[in-house]
Design a protein around this motif. Structure first.
Motif, PDB file in Angstrom:
ATOM      1  N   ALA A 537       0.830  -1.207   0.000  1.00 54.79           N
ATOM      2  CA  ALA A 537       0.000   0.000   0.000  1.00 54.79           C
ATOM      3  C   ALA A 537       0.861   1.252   0.000  1.00 54.79           C
ATOM      4  O   ALA A 537       0.572   2.226  -0.707  1.00 54.79           O
ATOM      5  N   LEU A 538       1.946   1.245   0.801  1.00 56.60           N
ATOM      6  CA  LEU A 538       2.847   2.397   0.841  1.00 56.60           C
ATOM      7  C   LEU A 538       3.555   2.595  -0.499  1.00 56.60           C
ATOM      8  O   LEU A 538       3.742   3.736  -0.961  1.00 56.60           O
ATOM      9  N   ARG A 539       3.953   1.494  -1.137  1.00 56.97           N
ATOM     10  CA  ARG A 539       4.607   1.600  -2.455  1.00 56.97           C
ATOM     11  C   ARG A 539       3.666   2.240  -3.467  1.00 56.97           C
ATOM     12  O   ARG A 539       4.051   3.156  -4.219  1.00 56.97           O
ATOM     13  N   GLN A 540       2.426   1.771  -3.495  1.00 57.76           N
ATOM     14  CA  GLN A 540       1.491   2.298  -4.487  1.00 57.76           C
ATOM     15  C   GLN A 540       1.120   3.742  -4.173  1.00 57.76           C
ATOM     16  O   GLN A 540       0.960   4.573  -5.077  1.00 57.76           O
ATOM     17  N   ALA A 541       1.014   4.062  -2.884  1.00 55.81           N
ATOM     18  CA  ALA A 541       0.708   5.436  -2.502  1.00 55.81           C
ATOM     19  C   ALA A 541       1.840   6.368  -2.903  1.00 55.81           C
ATOM     20  O   ALA A 541       1.601   7.477  -3.420  1.00 55.81           O
ATOM     21  N   ALA A 542       3.099   5.908  -2.674  1.00 59.46           N
ATOM     22  CA  ALA A 542       4.255   6.730  -3.050  1.00 59.46           C
ATOM     23  C   ALA A 542       4.275   6.953  -4.560  1.00 59.46           C
ATOM     24  O   ALA A 542       4.557   8.062  -5.043  1.00 59.46           O
ATOM     25  N   ALA A 543       3.972   5.908  -5.324  1.00 56.82           N
ATOM     26  CA  ALA A 543       3.963   6.047  -6.787  1.00 56.82           C
ATOM     27  C   ALA A 543       2.879   7.016  -7.237  1.00 56.82           C
ATOM     28  O   ALA A 543       3.099   7.858  -8.130  1.00 56.82           O
ATOM     29  N   LYS A 544       1.716   6.929  -6.596  1.00 60.85           N
ATOM     30  CA  LYS A 544       0.612   7.808  -6.977  1.00 60.85           C
ATOM     31  C   LYS A 544       0.940   9.264  -6.644  1.00 60.85           C
ATOM     32  O   LYS A 544       0.691  10.174  -7.442  1.00 60.85           O
ATOM     33  N   LEU A 545       1.558   9.479  -5.469  1.00 62.22           N
ATOM     34  CA  LEU A 545       1.910  10.846  -5.080  1.00 62.22           C
ATOM     35  C   LEU A 545       3.000  11.413  -5.988  1.00 62.22           C
ATOM     36  O   LEU A 545       3.014  12.602  -6.305  1.00 62.22           O
ATOM     37  N   SER A 546       3.921  10.551  -6.407  1.00 58.64           N
ATOM     38  CA  SER A 546       5.006  11.033  -7.290  1.00 58.64           C
ATOM     39  C   SER A 546       4.464  11.428  -8.649  1.00 58.64           C
ATOM     40  O   SER A 546       5.050  12.254  -9.342  1.00 58.64           O
ATOM     41  N   ARG A 547       3.328  10.833  -9.035  1.00 59.69           N
ATOM     42  CA  ARG A 547       2.713  11.193 -10.317  1.00 59.69           C
ATOM     43  C   ARG A 547       1.775  12.390 -10.183  1.00 59.69           C
ATOM     44  O   ARG A 547       1.108  12.765 -11.130  1.00 59.69           O
ATOM     45  N   GLY A 548       1.696  12.888  -8.955  1.00 53.72           N
ATOM     46  CA  GLY A 548       0.829  14.049  -8.750  1.00 53.72           C
ATOM     47  C   GLY A 548      -0.614  13.690  -8.514  1.00 53.72           C
ATOM     48  O   GLY A 548      -1.501  14.549  -8.499  1.00 53.72           O
ATOM     49  N   GLY A 549      -0.890  12.394  -8.306  1.00 49.10           N
ATOM     50  CA  GLY A 549      -2.264  11.992  -7.977  1.00 49.10           C
ATOM     51  C   GLY A 549      -3.240  12.279  -9.071  1.00 49.10           C
ATOM     52  O   GLY A 549      -4.359  12.703  -8.839  1.00 49.10           O
ATOM     53  N   GLY A 550      -2.801  12.058 -10.323  1.00 45.44           N
ATOM     54  CA  GLY A 550      -3.664  12.411 -11.437  1.00 45.44           C
ATOM     55  C   GLY A 550      -4.865  11.519 -11.591  1.00 45.44           C
ATOM     56  O   GLY A 550      -5.806  11.867 -12.275  1.00 45.44           O
ATOM     57  N   GLU A 551      -4.851  10.324 -11.062  1.00 43.60           N
ATOM     58  CA  GLU A 551      -5.971   9.418 -11.226  1.00 43.60           C
ATOM     59  C   GLU A 551      -7.130   9.838 -10.328  1.00 43.60           C
ATOM     60  O   GLU A 551      -6.986  10.657  -9.419  1.00 43.60           O
ATOM     61  N   GLU A 552      -8.262   9.238 -10.593  1.00 52.11           N
ATOM     62  CA  GLU A 552      -9.394   9.482  -9.697  1.00 52.11           C
ATOM     63  C   GLU A 552      -9.019   9.021  -8.295  1.00 52.11           C
ATOM     64  O   GLU A 552      -8.439   7.944  -8.122  1.00 52.11           O
ATOM     65  N   PRO A 553      -9.338   9.795  -7.281  1.00 54.75           N
ATOM     66  CA  PRO A 553      -8.889   9.447  -5.948  1.00 54.75           C
ATOM     67  C   PRO A 553      -9.566   8.228  -5.362  1.00 54.75           C
ATOM     68  O   PRO A 553      -8.976   7.519  -4.576  1.00 54.75           O
ATOM     69  N   ILE A 554     -10.762   7.983  -5.721  1.00 55.55           N
ATOM     70  CA  ILE A 554     -11.477   6.887  -5.066  1.00 55.55           C
ATOM     71  C   ILE A 554     -12.660   6.498  -5.923  1.00 55.55           C
ATOM     72  O   ILE A 554     -13.090   7.245  -6.798  1.00 55.55           O
ATOM     73  N   GLY A 555     -13.185   5.352  -5.642  1.00 50.84           N
ATOM     74  CA  GLY A 555     -14.371   4.909  -6.356  1.00 50.84           C
ATOM     75  C   GLY A 555     -14.052   3.792  -7.311  1.00 50.84           C
ATOM     76  O   GLY A 555     -12.925   3.590  -7.711  1.00 50.84           O
TER      77      GLY A 555
END
Length: 561
Positions: A537-555
């Protein structure tokens, strides 16, 4: 297994308990509508067989107030329904007693009794102390040679001023002498002759010459022949017209008798530092009541006061309860004239000492140093025991204790939930967490959540979240969850969605996943956001934050049109 190792103590305990039980059995029999002799036989039969087959060594069984109230209600309803005398409907009435005994045996067989042991100490303490206060109040006017006009604690309190204003001086003297004996009887002599038995003998001998002293002769029945002393066999009768009424009474008698008896067993455990077998005790109670119903005797249950009399005067094994029954049998068959000479004032003195011994003075004196809630709980149970009802007191006490327990557990669980256990992170997890620079929040569920904690779970998460963009829910310590916790987690997820946070679920056990899936919560999270470990979970969160969180946040992923 019956043992004779403590024969002397069992003999004294059973004898004293039997004498003390005598007027109570007569009074309960009269109040039941079945007559004083039915009360005596109820004490004899239930007392002997419940002791022989039960699971509490010092238990004294016999007619009790709650059981008599239910039995008398059935008598009143059936005699009114049929416009008949008690004798005409006795077969139907005692069928309910037999059925109650069978139900109690089934309770024991299916191990229902183990749940009564969960009553907490403040409830037992309040119940015990309330019983002690009741005993003292009921005997207060009898010290002065007077009898309350009615039954119950309130009537006993109301009778005290009049009794003090117009005392029977001889009865008062005998009662005070009995009190002095039971309170100050030398311990070295008490090993051979208990103080209560000494008071019984001495007080009775002193009262013999006096006619104006109230004695048991006033309540003992007379018999025209020996056959009148024996109980009749009552053949059970079944009538469809009143079947529901009889079954309802049987269920109430069985439940009430089970609760009453096992509470008394807990009190006996506390006094003797032993542990009863609750399921065996229920079987013994059922056998006693089943046989009592077949012989026209009123039902019984474990009697706290008589049990404590037995314990305080030397009773150690189940033999004492059997002796108590045999003493009453001897009274019915042969010794009525001797028992008739016992003054009520002597029994009042003995019972006041018993009541004082039952009050949990040690806890009362120290309770203010412990948790205040426990003190309040004990006081509430004591007050309800004295002024309302014994069974209601325990029910209220257990309910309040459960609320207090859930409240404390919920506080601890929520406090633990608000702490990030960063010391548990391994080196890689720590690096990933630090790289997030405060944008990730980890919530670890510390064990199963109580429904009390679940009620405030979403609020607790909202309060502790700051500007984090990622929320990781770690289920490693949650092996299962209930519906309350599941819907609290749903609220957390929906709150995060409303605040544009990414949510990851990790370390879910299969039962937890199945419960969340069944309630539709899994569908709220992207499949790739449900991960096997916290590190993932931490790895994927770090990757998402490094990309600027461009994906939909939830759902869930968008469904095709």
């Amino acid at each position: 297994m019956i043992t004779f190792k403590h024969l002397k103590g069992d003999l004294f305990g059973g004898l004293t308990a039997g004498i003390v039980a005598l007027p109570l059995a007569l009074a309960f029999g009269e109040a039941s509508g079945a007559g004083p002799i039915a009360g005596l036989w109820g004490a004899i039969i239930t007392g002997f067989f419940a002791a022989a087959f039960g699971g509490t060594n010092t238990q004294i069984t016999g007619p009790t107030g709650p059981m008599v109230v239910v039995f008398a209600g059935l008598v009143g309803e059936l005699t009114l329904e049929r416009s008949a005398s008690f004798a005409e409907v006795s077969g139907i009435i005692f069928t309910a007693v037999v059925l109650a005994g069978i139900l109690q045996i089934l309770f024991g067989v299916f191990r229902v009794g183990q749940y009564i042991r969960l009553v907490p100490y403040p409830v037992i303490s309040g119940f015990m102390s309330g019983i002690g206060v009741i005993i003292i109040l009921l005997q207060a006017s009898r010290i002065f040679g007077s009898e309350p006009d009615r039954g119950g604690v309130i009537a006993a309190i109301q009778a005290i001023p009049g009794a003090i204003a117009n005392p029977n001086l001889i009865a008062t003297g005998i009662a005070l002498l009995s009190l002095l004996i039971v309170f100050f009887w030398p311990k070295n002599i008490g090993r051979f002759i208990p103080g209560a038995l000494a008071a019984l003998i001495i007080g009775t001998l002193i009262g013999l010459p006096f006619e104006g002293v109230p004695k048991l002769a006033e309540v003992l029945p007379t018999f025209d022949s020996f056959a009148d002393r024996l109980p009749p066999f009552v053949l059970p009768q079944f009538d469809r017209g009143v079947a529901f009424l009889v079954l309802e009474a049987a269920i109430i008698l069985a439940l009430l008798g089970a609760i009453d008896s096992l509470l008394t067993s807990l009190v006996a455990d506390n006094a003797t530092r032993t542990r009863h077998d609750s399921n065996k005790e229920l079987i013994g109670q059922g056998i006693g009541n089943g046989i009592a119903g077949l012989f026209g005797a009123i039902p019984g249950a474990g009697a706290t006061m008589r049990t404590m009399v037995n314990i305080r005067t030397g009773g150690v094994t189940r033999l004492s309860g059997m002796i108590h029954g045999l003493v009453l049998l001897a009274v019915v068959l042969a010794l009525t004239p001797l028992a008739a000479e016992i003054p009520h004032a002597v029994l009042a003195g003995i019972l006041i000492k018993v009541g004082w011994d039952i009050i949990d003075v040690a806890y009362i004196l120290k309770a203010h140093k412990g948790p205040r809630w426990d003190l309040v709980l004990m006081a509430v149970v004591l007050a309800v025991t004295v002024f309302v009802d014994l069974i209601a007191a325990v029910g209220i006490g257990v309910f309040l204790a459960a609320l207090g327990y859930v409240h404390n557990i919920a506080k601890d669980q929520l406090a633990a939930l608000g702490e990030e256990r960063l010391t548990d992170l391994d080196e890689e997890e720590r690096q990933l967490y630090e790289q997030a620079k405060g944008r990730v929040r980890i919530f670890e569920f510390n064990g199963p959540l109580s429904f009390g904690a679940a009620a405030d779970l979403a609020h607790q998460v909202r309060q502790t979240l700051g500007g984090q963009e990622v929320l990781i829910l770690d289920f490693a310590q949650m092996p299962t969850l209930d519906v309350s916790a599941a819907f609290a987690i749903r609220s957390i997820i929906e709150d995060a969605e409303g605040e544009n946070r990414h949510v990851y679920l990790c370390n879910m056990a299969e039962p937890v996943r199945q419960k969340l899936d069944g309630l539709g919560l899994i569908a709220l999270i992207k499949p790739q956001n449900i991960l096997p470990t916290r590190k993932d979970a931490l790895r994927q969160a770090a990757a998402k934050l490094s990309r600027g969180g461009g994906e939909e946040p939830i759902g869930a992923a968008p469904q095709p049109a």
